[in-house]
Scaffold this active site. Structure first.
Site, short mmCIF file in Angstrom:
data_model
loop_
_atom_site.label_atom_id
_atom_site.label_comp_id
_atom_site.label_asym_id
_atom_site.label_seq_id
_atom_site.Cartn_x
_atom_site.Cartn_y
_atom_site.Cartn_z
N TYR A 63 0.50 -1.49 -0.26
CA TYR A 63 0.35 -0.33 -0.14
C TYR A 63 1.02 0.96 -0.04
O TYR A 63 1.70 1.55 0.96
CB TYR A 63 -1.34 0.15 1.45
CG TYR A 63 -1.98 -1.33 1.71
CD1 TYR A 63 -2.24 -1.77 0.80
CD2 TYR A 63 -2.76 -1.67 2.99
CE1 TYR A 63 -3.36 -2.95 -0.25
CE2 TYR A 63 -2.66 -3.06 2.71
CZ TYR A 63 -3.94 -3.53 1.17
OH TYR A 63 -4.55 -4.44 2.01
N HIS A 128 0.34 -11.43 0.86
CA HIS A 128 -0.32 -10.69 0.59
C HIS A 128 -0.89 -11.38 -1.46
O HIS A 128 -0.39 -11.49 -2.23
CB HIS A 128 -0.11 -10.03 0.09
CG HIS A 128 -0.87 -8.44 -0.26
ND1 HIS A 128 -0.03 -7.64 -0.02
CD2 HIS A 128 -2.39 -8.75 -1.28
CE1 HIS A 128 -1.30 -6.03 -0.51
NE2 HIS A 128 -2.33 -7.11 -0.54
P1 NAD Z 1 -13.11 -0.42 1.96
O1 NAD Z 1 -14.39 -1.36 0.65
O2 NAD Z 1 -12.98 -0.22 2.83
O3 NAD Z 1 -13.32 1.37 0.91
C1 NAD Z 1 -12.46 2.36 1.07
C2 NAD Z 1 -12.91 3.47 0.54
O4 NAD Z 1 -14.10 3.66 1.32
C3 NAD Z 1 -11.53 4.39 0.89
O5 NAD Z 1 -11.79 5.13 0.05
C4 NAD Z 1 -12.63 5.24 1.90
O6 NAD Z 1 -12.10 6.65 2.07
C5 NAD Z 1 -13.88 4.74 1.47
N1 NAD Z 1 -14.67 5.45 3.31
C6 NAD Z 1 -14.92 4.58 4.04
N2 NAD Z 1 -15.23 4.90 4.49
C7 NAD Z 1 -15.95 5.72 4.60
C8 NAD Z 1 -17.57 5.99 4.92
N3 NAD Z 1 -17.53 6.04 6.02
N4 NAD Z 1 -18.26 7.03 4.06
C9 NAD Z 1 -17.86 6.87 2.82
N5 NAD Z 1 -16.59 6.56 2.10
C10 NAD Z 1 -15.78 6.14 3.38
O7 NAD Z 1 -12.03 -1.01 0.40
P2 NAD Z 1 -10.20 -1.09 1.07
O8 NAD Z 1 -10.07 -0.10 1.58
O9 NAD Z 1 -9.67 -1.71 0.04
O10 NAD Z 1 -10.47 -2.33 1.98
C11 NAD Z 1 -10.43 -2.20 3.71
C12 NAD Z 1 -9.04 -2.21 4.28
O11 NAD Z 1 -8.99 -3.82 3.96
C13 NAD Z 1 -7.68 -2.00 2.90
O12 NAD Z 1 -7.17 -1.04 3.62
C14 NAD Z 1 -6.46 -3.07 3.70
O13 NAD Z 1 -5.94 -2.67 4.84
C15 NAD Z 1 -7.24 -4.31 3.53
N6 NAD Z 1 -8.14 -5.04 2.10
C16 NAD Z 1 -6.71 -6.33 1.71
C17 NAD Z 1 -6.19 -6.45 0.57
C18 NAD Z 1 -6.13 -8.11 0.25
O14 NAD Z 1 -4.89 -8.15 1.40
N7 NAD Z 1 -6.05 -8.62 -0.68
C19 NAD Z 1 -7.48 -6.28 -0.20
C20 NAD Z 1 -8.61 -5.49 0.00
C21 NAD Z 1 -8.52 -4.69 1.27
#
Ligand code: NAD
Length: 321
Positions: A63, A128
């Site tokens: 990230y 990952h």
């Molecule tokens: P998510 O579905 O959590 O969406 C994140 C987006 O939503 C960002 O743009 C954020 O600013 C926005 N957001 C958050 N809260 C909000 C709210 N209340 N209102 C409006 N917008 C809002 O997607 P993500 O960040 O990809 O997933 C969460 C976490 O999971 C990641 O940060 C990561 O730590 C993990 N992750 C891991 C993998 C992997 O291991 N392959 C893949 C995806 C995510």
């Protein structure tokens, strides 16, 4: 009583003994993965999250090309809380430059992550996005290397992450029981795709903890829409846009509803949502507390599920199997 006087629920992570807050802090936004986030904003967001009961923080060297880990390290240091009060997960094998699932690469990676995070150990180290590598290498080389790292004390538990759900059965069927402590699945338990549900009995039988990430489907379920790099098809994007537009016109907060939907499944140890501001932390904790107190708005949910029906359970390609 103010919502913040109530307590965010914790759930057990498989057999690890860890109790994770039901809302976890996804730290990919701290690497400016979704748009710029300043260090001050990041520190304020993490501090607020911790004080509202979020105890689980997930990052990766991928990230923001290591920026997320570095910034999260500064945020945790600024908290000044005892180390056993928060749970940190990072990953290895995926980097901005590409993939390296070799034992040597993984072993080097954890040392670099710990340095950036300013920690002596992480709670979970996850390989990952394993679908981008050879799953046989993951089974024969990467997981044994992760086990050695676990034995060294640099991580307490180990896991795997990725998009296609069949990677989990492939790997878990080929390693001795108890080898993998945790899996992190993303974009498969949210309002447009709930396919992870079918795998839960199997994952439970294997004794692994399940982390569900991306309840907003990486931005599809937000008023502002997804980032440029979002891999969904135009059809998925347009249908989610229609649901977000309908929500806006009808006084529904689409992000709140989407997060609450993911949180309703208590087999998921935590729902990791990406956050980069105090406002998002507030909104997401409030969404969880409101759900705990009043349940989900069924009429809004059924209307949104109806709009999303044409693309229900459609996904996008992960890596190569
Ligand atoms: P998510 O579905 O959590 O969406 C994140 C987006 O939503 C960002 O743009 C954020 O600013 C926005 N957001 C958050 N809260 C909000 C709210 N209340 N209102 C409006 N917008 C809002 O997607 P993500 O960040 O990809 O997933 C969460 C976490 O999971 C990641 O940060 C990561 O730590 C993990 N992750 C891991 C993998 C992997 O291991 N392959 C893949 C995806 C995510």
């Amino acid at each position: 009583m103010n919502n913040h006087d109530k307590k965010l629920k914790q759930r057990e992570l498989g057999k690890t003994g860890l109790k994770l807050s039901c809302v976890g802090f996804g730290a990919s936004p701290l690497g400016s993965h979704f748009g710029p986030v300043s260090e001050e904003e990041a520190i304020a967001a993490v501090s607020h999250a911790f004080h509202l009961g979020i105890n689980f923080f997930d990052t990766s060297p991928y990230y923001g090309a290591t920026l997320s880990e570095t910034v999260l390290g500064k945020c945790l240091k600024a908290l000044g809380a005892p180390r056993d009060q928060y749970i940190v997960a990072t990953k290895c094998g995926r980097y901005k430059e590409g993939f390296d699932f070799s034992a040597e690469g993984i072993t080097r990676s954890i040392d670099e992550s710990l340095e950036r995070l300013q920690l002596d150990y992480v709670d979970t180290l996850q390989c990952h996005d394993i679908e981008f590598g050879s799953l046989d290498q993951i089974v024969k080389e990467t997981i044994p290397a992760l086990q050695k790292i676990k034995e060294s004390g640099k991580t307490r538990f180990i896991g795997i992450t990725g998009l296609p759900l069949d990677i989990y059965t492939y790997v878990l069927d080929r390693v001795p029981p108890g080898t993998i402590d945790v899996v992190l699945s993303y974009c498969h338990y949210c309002i447009n795709d709930s396919t992870l549900n079918d795998l839960i009995p199997y994952l439970k039988s294997k004794g692994v903890g399940v982390i569900n990430a991306s309840p907003l489907s990486m931005g599809l379920h937000t008023e502002n829409g997804p980032p440029e790099w979002h891999p969904a098809s135009d059809e998925i994007k347009a249908t989610c846009r229609a649901a977000a537009d309908y929500s806006k016109q009808n006084g529904i907060n689409i992000s709140k509803l989407a997060l609450q939907y993911s949180l309703t499944n208590e087999d998921l140890s935590t729902v990791l949502v990406g956050m980069g501001s105090v406002k998002q932390v507030e909104e997401n904790v409030d969404a969880a507390l409101e759900l705990q107190a009043d349940g989900i708005d069924q009429s809004a949910l059924s209307k949104i599920l109806d709009i999303l029906k044409p693309i229900k359970n459609q996904t996008w390609p992960g890596g190569v199997l």
